[in-house]
Motif scaffolding. Sequence first.
Motif, PDB file in Angstrom:
ATOM      1  N   PHE A  70     -15.476  26.960  43.525  1.00 36.34           N
ATOM      2  CA  PHE A  70     -14.517  27.980  43.121  1.00 36.34           C
ATOM      3  C   PHE A  70     -15.296  29.119  42.461  1.00 36.34           C
ATOM      4  O   PHE A  70     -15.977  28.919  41.454  1.00 36.34           O
ATOM      5  CB  PHE A  70     -13.490  27.398  42.142  1.00 36.34           C
ATOM      6  N   ASN A  71     -15.219  30.292  43.053  1.00 34.81           N
ATOM      7  CA  ASN A  71     -15.974  31.434  42.560  1.00 34.81           C
ATOM      8  C   ASN A  71     -15.209  32.154  41.450  1.00 34.81           C
ATOM      9  O   ASN A  71     -13.979  32.310  41.522  1.00 34.81           O
ATOM     10  CB  ASN A  71     -16.274  32.411  43.700  1.00 34.81           C
ATOM     11  N   ASP A  80     -17.692  34.581  31.754  1.00 40.07           N
ATOM     12  CA  ASP A  80     -16.856  34.501  30.556  1.00 40.07           C
ATOM     13  C   ASP A  80     -15.615  33.647  30.790  1.00 40.07           C
ATOM     14  O   ASP A  80     -15.051  33.095  29.843  1.00 40.07           O
ATOM     15  CB  ASP A  80     -16.433  35.908  30.124  1.00 40.07           C
ATOM     16  N   GLN A  81     -15.182  33.559  32.033  1.00 41.29           N
ATOM     17  CA  GLN A  81     -13.977  32.784  32.341  1.00 41.29           C
ATOM     18  C   GLN A  81     -14.225  31.273  32.249  1.00 41.29           C
ATOM     19  O   GLN A  81     -13.282  30.504  32.202  1.00 41.29           O
ATOM     20  CB  GLN A  81     -13.473  33.151  33.743  1.00 41.29           C
ATOM     21  N   LYS A  82     -15.503  30.854  32.273  1.00 42.03           N
ATOM     22  CA  LYS A  82     -15.792  29.422  32.175  1.00 42.03           C
ATOM     23  C   LYS A  82     -15.317  28.844  30.853  1.00 42.03           C
ATOM     24  O   LYS A  82     -14.737  27.751  30.806  1.00 42.03           O
ATOM     25  CB  LYS A  82     -17.288  29.182  32.338  1.00 42.03           C
ATOM     26  N   GLY A  83     -15.551  29.568  29.757  1.00 40.24           N
ATOM     27  CA  GLY A  83     -15.096  29.074  28.454  1.00 40.24           C
ATOM     28  C   GLY A  83     -13.594  28.960  28.385  1.00 40.24           C
ATOM     29  O   GLY A  83     -13.050  28.009  27.795  1.00 40.24           O
ATOM     30  N   GLN A  84     -12.884  29.908  28.982  1.00 42.38           N
ATOM     31  CA  GLN A  84     -11.423  29.853  28.984  1.00 42.38           C
ATOM     32  C   GLN A  84     -10.927  28.652  29.796  1.00 42.38           C
ATOM     33  O   GLN A  84      -9.947  28.003  29.431  1.00 42.38           O
ATOM     34  CB  GLN A  84     -10.870  31.155  29.579  1.00 42.38           C
ATOM     35  N   LEU A 137      -4.236  29.996  37.780  1.00 39.78           N
ATOM     36  CA  LEU A 137      -4.444  30.018  36.334  1.00 39.78           C
ATOM     37  C   LEU A 137      -5.359  31.172  35.923  1.00 39.78           C
ATOM     38  O   LEU A 137      -5.093  31.880  34.940  1.00 39.78           O
ATOM     39  CB  LEU A 137      -5.041  28.690  35.869  1.00 39.78           C
ATOM     40  N   VAL A 138      -6.433  31.364  36.692  1.00 40.95           N
ATOM     41  CA  VAL A 138      -7.361  32.447  36.362  1.00 40.95           C
ATOM     42  C   VAL A 138      -6.707  33.804  36.564  1.00 40.95           C
ATOM     43  O   VAL A 138      -6.895  34.736  35.759  1.00 40.95           O
ATOM     44  CB  VAL A 138      -8.644  32.310  37.213  1.00 40.95           C
ATOM     45  N   THR A 139      -5.909  33.935  37.587  1.00 40.67           N
ATOM     46  CA  THR A 139      -5.215  35.213  37.830  1.00 40.67           C
ATOM     47  C   THR A 139      -4.199  35.495  36.737  1.00 40.67           C
ATOM     48  O   THR A 139      -4.062  36.642  36.268  1.00 40.67           O
ATOM     49  CB  THR A 139      -4.514  35.169  39.203  1.00 40.67           C
ATOM     50  N   VAL A 167       1.574  24.598  36.591  1.00 40.54           N
ATOM     51  CA  VAL A 167       0.980  25.267  37.750  1.00 40.54           C
ATOM     52  C   VAL A 167       0.608  24.249  38.824  1.00 40.54           C
ATOM     53  O   VAL A 167       0.809  24.483  40.032  1.00 40.54           O
ATOM     54  CB  VAL A 167      -0.250  26.088  37.310  1.00 40.54           C
ATOM     55  N   VAL A 168       0.067  23.098  38.430  1.00 41.99           N
ATOM     56  CA  VAL A 168      -0.307  22.066  39.417  1.00 41.99           C
ATOM     57  C   VAL A 168       0.929  21.557  40.150  1.00 41.99           C
ATOM     58  O   VAL A 168       0.906  21.358  41.377  1.00 41.99           O
ATOM     59  CB  VAL A 168      -1.052  20.909  38.718  1.00 41.99           C
TER      60      VAL A 168
END
Length: 532
Positions: free
Chosen positions: A226-227, A232-236, A285-287, A299-300
């Motif tokens: 998953f790109n 910074d999004q890894k910590g979130q 989730l990232v969006t 979400v799942v």
Amino acid sequence: MIEIVIAGVVALIIGIVIGKFLFKANVDKQLQEAKLLEEKAQSMVDNAKKESEIIVKEASTLAEATKKDKMLEAKEHFFKLKEEHNKEIDQRNKKTVETENRLKQVEQSLKDRLANAGKQEKDNEEIKAKLQLQLEVMNAKQADLEKAHQEHISKLEQIAKLSAEDAKAQLVEQLKGKAQTEAIAHVKMVMDEAKLKANKEAKKIIIQSIQRVAAENAIENAISVFNLQSDDQKGQIIGREGRNIRALEAATGVEIIVDDTPEAIVISGFDPYKREIARLSLQRLVTDGRIHPARIEEVVAKTEKMLEQQIMEIGERTVIDLGIHGLHPELIKIVGKMRFRSSYGQNLLQHSREVSNLCAIMASELGLNAKMAKRAGLLHDIGKVSDEDPELSHALLGAKLCERYGEHPAIVNAVGAHHDEMEMLFVISPIIQACDAISGARPGARREIMESYMKRIAELEKLALNYNGVEKAYAIQAGRELRVIVEAGKTSDKDVEETAFKIAQQIQDEMTYPGQIKVTVIRETRGVSVAK
């Protein structure tokens, strides 16, 4: 007052008189109008009588004409029936005459046969006597031949100093040794072929088993990447003390690996369907940007519903594209799930579509039911998707599913027998097996690990270069053919066949490879001259 009263009485009388005159005039006028209406009514009645008389006359005339037409039609029909009856009678009479003539001929032939039977009986007695004489002569000759044969055998025994029984025993021993040698060679060839197929079948069984039942082993096609737009999004995604990742792993059943890989997260799992749910959930989730355990579960759940709907749409679109009708909804759903399964890197849905089209072409060329063959080709690998009965192989499980959902017995047998695990009872069963092999064995259909592929190519070329007289060697067609070029001065045409056989045998004995490898040895002689 008296004058007023008198004047009123006079006025009243005058009014009454005038009213009588007016009433009389009105009555006379109404009487005249009534007379006029009566005259009109009388004239209408007269006209109606005249018209009715005319209509009655026309009706009687028409009835007479119709009666005449009907009479003519009836006469024509009668004459036609009479003519047909006469024809039928003539035909029957004709047939009767023919039958009588045939009976007369049969009777005459029987009489002739009876007359000939007496003659033949006399001839048979004469032939019998001649045959008896010939038989006696033949018996005498047979006795002479046996005597001469015995004399010949005794002479041979004297010359060879060996009895016939001993010679027979020696011949049997020689034949027995030769038969044992040939049998051993045949057994060795069968054993070698079984060993060659064993590795390929083992890989296939392992991959199918891992996809159907999770185990603590990792293979190349068990991960998805998953790109991310930034690290910074890894910590979130990880969350406080890793609670977001734990919630996501618990909800999806996969493992989320966050390492030093830039702008990427690895999703590891044995079920491609669950990996896809995790990937789509992460994307949403990232969006959205709101990542916490409660939101992750929500979400799942939404992603699972969306993916199930998408799977159903994929299955429906597939059966529509292939022109297959009346498929059970559960089978359509399983067909859609094939989109998220693979075998040797070959997408299972694409493989099934290809097999379906190949089956339809082959069945139509053989004059069989192309629609049934296409249907069986699409369903032949559905057992790889379902995980309800892990004790059955995918072919038998697919047959069980087809039988449960009302498929034709020919389709059930074709699905269950395409790996020879059931007896082939219908004509389309071997077609499914052949088309499955064609789709899986064609060049480029299935993927190998790049390192092992390059190593196998290098080993093939190196093996061929070790032979005497070999100048060059090239592995082509993804390693499915080995072209060997030999020097014409060091190798004869007879050696070419021997070299090809030896290389092929060494490849079988020492190397592991999918399918088969064709060895082609090329010897070329060139004559060059220059005209000056």
